[in-house]
Structure formats: C-alpha cells, structure tokens
Design an enzyme around this catalytic site. Sequence first.
Site, PDB file in Angstrom:
ATOM      1  N   GLY A 104       0.820  -1.213   0.000  1.00 38.25           N
ATOM      2  CA  GLY A 104       0.000   0.000   0.000  1.00 38.25           C
ATOM      3  C   GLY A 104       0.849   1.255   0.000  1.00 38.25           C
ATOM      4  N   LYS A 160       3.242   2.033   1.656  1.00 39.16           N
ATOM      5  CA  LYS A 160       4.661   1.799   1.950  1.00 39.16           C
ATOM      6  C   LYS A 160       5.419   1.237   0.745  1.00 39.16           C
ATOM      7  CE  LYS A 160       3.904   1.126   6.859  1.00 39.16           C
ATOM      8  NZ  LYS A 160       4.050   0.227   8.015  1.00 39.16           N
ATOM      9  N   GLY A 161       4.766   1.169  -0.429  1.00 41.25           N
ATOM     10  CA  GLY A 161       5.442   0.698  -1.632  1.00 41.25           C
ATOM     11  C   GLY A 161       5.257  -0.779  -1.866  1.00 41.25           C
ATOM     12  N   ASP A 214      -4.815  -3.680  -9.216  1.00 43.04           N
ATOM     13  CA  ASP A 214      -4.908  -4.062 -10.626  1.00 43.04           C
ATOM     14  C   ASP A 214      -4.066  -3.139 -11.493  1.00 43.04           C
ATOM     15  OD1 ASP A 214      -6.651  -6.166 -10.086  1.00 43.04           O
ATOM     16  OD2 ASP A 214      -8.431  -4.937 -10.371  1.00 43.04           O
TER      17      ASP A 214
END
Length: 94
Positions: free
Chosen positions: A19, A21-22, A50
């Site tokens: 999310g 945080k990469g 997606d």
Amino acid sequence: LKLDVSKLLKNKVFIQTLGAKGSVIYANQEIINITVVKTKKLVDATGAGDAYRAGFIFGLLHEYPLKESGKLGAQMASKSVEHLGCKNYSFNIK
C-alpha cells in the site's frame, strides 16, 4: 507484440504490495524495494492493485528490468487512486 511465455516462466517472481509503503519484488534471491509514488490526492483505492499489476506486466512484456517494471506499476497505482473508480483516468507513457 510477440510474447515468449517461457521467458516469463523461467524465473519465479513474488511481489509483495504494501500500500502506502510501496512494494517489494523477490526474484532470483534478490530483493528489490519499490518506493511509493506520491499522489496529488487520495480519492479512491479501488483498482490500485490491478493498476500496479498492469504496469508491472506491461514492463515485463516490454523487457524492462524488474525494478523498472515495479516503478511503472507504482506509477500506475498512484494515478489510479487519484480518481474515483478504477477506469476513469488516462496518461502517456514516456
């Protein structure tokens, strides 16, 4: 675009999305950290995963290195969350 599926299946790749945080790409005993792309505004997270996957696969199909494919995925996800719904945006790939 000609796709050689055997090239994609030769090496196993695992991607952990985190999310805001990469993400982390695990491949061939290598760990590649992908930083998040900052958004102008967060509107809706629908479709972000997606969009990441689409950008990443686009990169692989065009033979980008894994890190560049991950960065493209992050850019796509970032663009996605700036809009309501999962298909209401457009962009140009440079």
